[in-house]
Motif scaffolding. Structure first.
Motif, PDB file in Angstrom:
ATOM      1  N   ASP A 123       0.835  -1.209   0.000  1.00 42.27           N
ATOM      2  CA  ASP A 123       0.000   0.000   0.000  1.00 42.27           C
ATOM      3  C   ASP A 123       0.868   1.257   0.000  1.00 42.27           C
ATOM      4  O   ASP A 123       0.570   2.235  -0.706  1.00 42.27           O
ATOM      5  N   ALA A 124       1.948   1.238   0.793  1.00 36.31           N
ATOM      6  CA  ALA A 124       2.845   2.398   0.844  1.00 36.31           C
ATOM      7  C   ALA A 124       3.524   2.619  -0.503  1.00 36.31           C
ATOM      8  O   ALA A 124       3.661   3.758  -0.972  1.00 36.31           O
ATOM      9  N   GLU A 126       2.364   1.704  -3.392  1.00 35.99           N
ATOM     10  CA  GLU A 126       1.354   2.148  -4.352  1.00 35.99           C
ATOM     11  C   GLU A 126       1.180   3.664  -4.279  1.00 35.99           C
ATOM     12  O   GLU A 126       1.062   4.340  -5.313  1.00 35.99           O
ATOM     13  N   ASP A 127       1.181   4.210  -3.061  1.00 35.09           N
ATOM     14  CA  ASP A 127       1.113   5.667  -2.906  1.00 35.09           C
ATOM     15  C   ASP A 127       2.352   6.328  -3.504  1.00 35.09           C
ATOM     16  O   ASP A 127       2.257   7.362  -4.178  1.00 35.09           O
ATOM     17  N   ILE A 130       2.562   6.764  -7.413  1.00 31.41           N
ATOM     18  CA  ILE A 130       1.822   7.857  -8.057  1.00 31.41           C
ATOM     19  C   ILE A 130       2.779   8.965  -8.470  1.00 31.41           C
ATOM     20  O   ILE A 130       2.616   9.598  -9.518  1.00 31.41           O
ATOM     21  N   GLN A 156       5.396  10.366   3.391  1.00 34.67           N
ATOM     22  CA  GLN A 156       4.912   8.995   3.203  1.00 34.67           C
ATOM     23  C   GLN A 156       5.633   8.034   4.149  1.00 34.67           C
ATOM     24  O   GLN A 156       5.012   7.132   4.723  1.00 34.67           O
ATOM     25  N   ASP A 159       4.268   8.366   7.699  1.00 32.63           N
ATOM     26  CA  ASP A 159       2.975   7.687   7.829  1.00 32.63           C
ATOM     27  C   ASP A 159       3.165   6.180   7.980  1.00 32.63           C
ATOM     28  O   ASP A 159       2.497   5.532   8.802  1.00 32.63           O
TER      29      ASP A 159
END
Length: 579
Positions: A123-124, A126-127, A130, A156, A159
């Protein structure tokens, strides 16, 4: 009454100061060590004194918030923070290669991962993709049974770090002058021939290094100001799946002549641009217990922290201190004296201080890591999957998580050869078939050389690398598969720091300058090249190949390179050793 009031007030003040001013790495250093740094310390040591790296554990979130609010940009980060202190959070700036991004080095003792952690990493990434694209937002398996995530911005990364405790992972103290990920056997608990299970030892060592006993949180300032990096491994048997002898400190499982199980202690192994060396035996055997391993590790780390060299960083690894003490025997006496005087629970009367214990009755043969093999329980199997040069996309991370949840109780394991093992599998063929669809690059039956190929990051992301390594190693290994048809271990590293560990390979290629005659001008011109190492071994009788057999071999013509390697292999009569 007044005296009592003053005493009470001072006590409250002291408690308040302790709560508001937690200890730093510098606070654990003896005054003599701080004085040495002030006089002879290198630039990095002075930077660590100016502002303690442990400050990064809180500064990180302040910087991330400022970046989100657009009151700070990554270009405005102070160099000491961006390039040094944030490494105590496991964040390595990659501004020269991918501007504004960091690589995050995680910690997972013994290389054991859960599927929920893999999904979090995916998920990280994937961010991150971008902004930087999926070719940059990738994960790499390291030679320390670990993962590195690439392409993350600082906000990022902050987080993700905040979420890591939810999946029982940390990245604290995973880079620069810290104790790195603790390596153990990837077959722990499932190997019929292991002497002991390395998992509890690796987990306890990881907690010793990274948990602050005052706060019970990750980030331990006690080990926050070492002179250099420090590697620890725990090996389960003489087959040595942890590659113990290339670590600063390693515990090698060994049964004493009296039948008691314990560890031989070895010290001083490492790779660097200046020097690479095999670990040496201390001639010290200790009874097997987590507390004994922690005591010995603590004593050695305190000696290294307080007395290690703070000047020339190329002469600051632990082996230099061992040699300065007078060698293995002299250092052993120093260690035993410290254990006797400062560690009251350590069973000093039970250690063997004369020689390392042999394991004549134990199998020393290494088992293959890739493929399907029965475990101690014959109804279950382990499945080793080859990950080409350790590189994983975010889709492949999710595919591995899916496979682990369906076939191995959500668990998988990383190897020091940059591959993956699924333990406790009931239907291995179904697992392999599933990954053949969802992650087709991964294989349980790779080529004899490509399946045994290890590569460092290379110039794609690493500012120190002289050559690109990942794609290069993949191409060369596949060509050697066809040309040789026998299993050999190929290691490729981008520079003399040897993160790819070429000295322990059958064939090692180290990025180096090379020259080739330009046919148009007749003059020599610079081209990408390598130094070639042959004949390193692993396992019970491991040895390093410390000198290249050929220097400055051009790699820009891969037909020529493969031909030269085949000639060298035949000339040196190199035999198949990979398993």
């Amino acid at each position: 009454m007044m005296q009592l009031f003053i005493f009470f007030s001072l006590s409250c003040m002291c408690r308040s100061l302790q709560m508001s001013d937690p200890r730093t790495g510098i606070s654990y250093l003896p005054k003599t060590t701080v004085d040495r740094i002030n006089v002879e310390g290198n630039k990095i040591e002075k930077t660590k004194l100016e502002k303690d790296p442990s400050k990064a554990w809180t500064d990180l979130y302040e910087y991330a918030a400022a970046i989100r609010s657009e009151t700070l940009t990554w270009e405005e980060l102070e160099a000491g923070d961006a390039n040094i202190r944030l490494k105590w959070c496991g964040l390595l700036s990659r501004f020269k290669k991918v501007p504004g991004t960091f690589m995050m080095r995680l910690r997972k003792p013994n290389g054991i991962l859960r599927s929920d952690a893999l999904r979090l990493y995916a998920d990280a990434l994937e961010d991150a993709a971008i902004t930087v694209g999926q070719e940059t937002a990738v994960a790499d398996i390291t030679t320390r049974q670990n993962l590195q995530l690439r392409g993350l911005t600082l906000d990022q990364a902050a987080d993700l770090i905040a979420k890591l405790p939810d999946v029982n992972v940390t990245c604290h103290q995973s880079a620069m002058d810290n104790v790195r990920n603790i390596v153990g056997s990837p077959l722990a608990g499932i190997d019929q021939d292991e002497l002991l299970d390395t998992r509890p030892y690796c987990n306890a060592l990881n907690d010793l290094i990274t948990i602050d006993p005052d706060t019970n949180k990750r980030g331990n300032p006690k080990w926050g100001n070492l002179p250099r990096k420090f590697n620890i491994a725990v090996s389960s048997s003489p087959a040595d799946y942890a590659h113990a002898k290339i670590n600063d400190l390693a515990f090698e499982a060994a049964t004493h002549n009296d039948g008691n199980l314990g560890f031989n202690v070895v010290v001083g192994g490492y790779f660097s641009a200046r020097r690479s060396t095999h670990a040496i035996d201390l001639g010290l055997w200790i009874p097997a217990s987590v507390s004994n391993v922690l005591d010995v590790s603590t004593a050695i780390l305190e000696i290294f922290r307080d007395e290690g060299f703070r000047g020339d960083r190329q002469k600051a690894r632990f082996m230099w201190l061992v040699e300065a003490c007078g060698g293995a025997d002299a250092f052993k006496l120093k260690l035993l004296e410290k254990l006797k005087n400062e560690f009251s629970q350590f069973p000093i009367d039970q250690v063997d201080t004369h020689q390392n214990v042999a394991n004549n009755a134990v199998s020393i043969d290494r088992k293959p890591m890739i493929g399907v093999f029965p475990q101690q329980s014959q109804s279950l199997s382990r499945v080793g999957m080859h990950v080409p040069v350790g590189r994983l996309s975010l889709e492949e991370l999710r595919a591995l998580a899916d496979a682990a949840e369906q076939h191995s109780g959500s668990e998988l394991r990383l190897t020091v050869e940059q591959n993956v093992i699924f333990p406790n599998v009931k239907n291995p063929h179904a697992l392999i078939e599933q990954l053949g669809i969802s992650a087709s690059r991964l294989s349980a039956t790779p080529g004899p050389v490509s399946g045994n190929t290890v590569s460092c990051t290379g110039s794609q992301f690493c500012p120190l690398a002289i050559i690109e390594t990942k794609a290069f190693a993949t191409r060369i290994s596949q060509r050697l598969d066809d040309a040789l048809g026998m299993p050999l271990r190929l290691h490729v590293t981008g520079c003399p720091n040897s993160c790819g560990q070429v000295q322990m390979a059958d064939i090692g290629l180290m990025g180096a300058p090379a020259r080739r005659i330009d046919p148009e001008t007749g003059k020599a011109k610079a081209v990408p090249g390598c130094n070639v190492f042959l004949g390193g071994t692993i396992g019970h009788n491991s040895k390093l190949s410390l000198e290249p057999v050929l220097k400055g071999l051009p790699i820009d013509d891969e037909d020529e390179l493969v031909g030269a390697l085949i000639d060298l292999i035949e000339k040196e009569k190199l035999q198949a050793t990979a398993v």
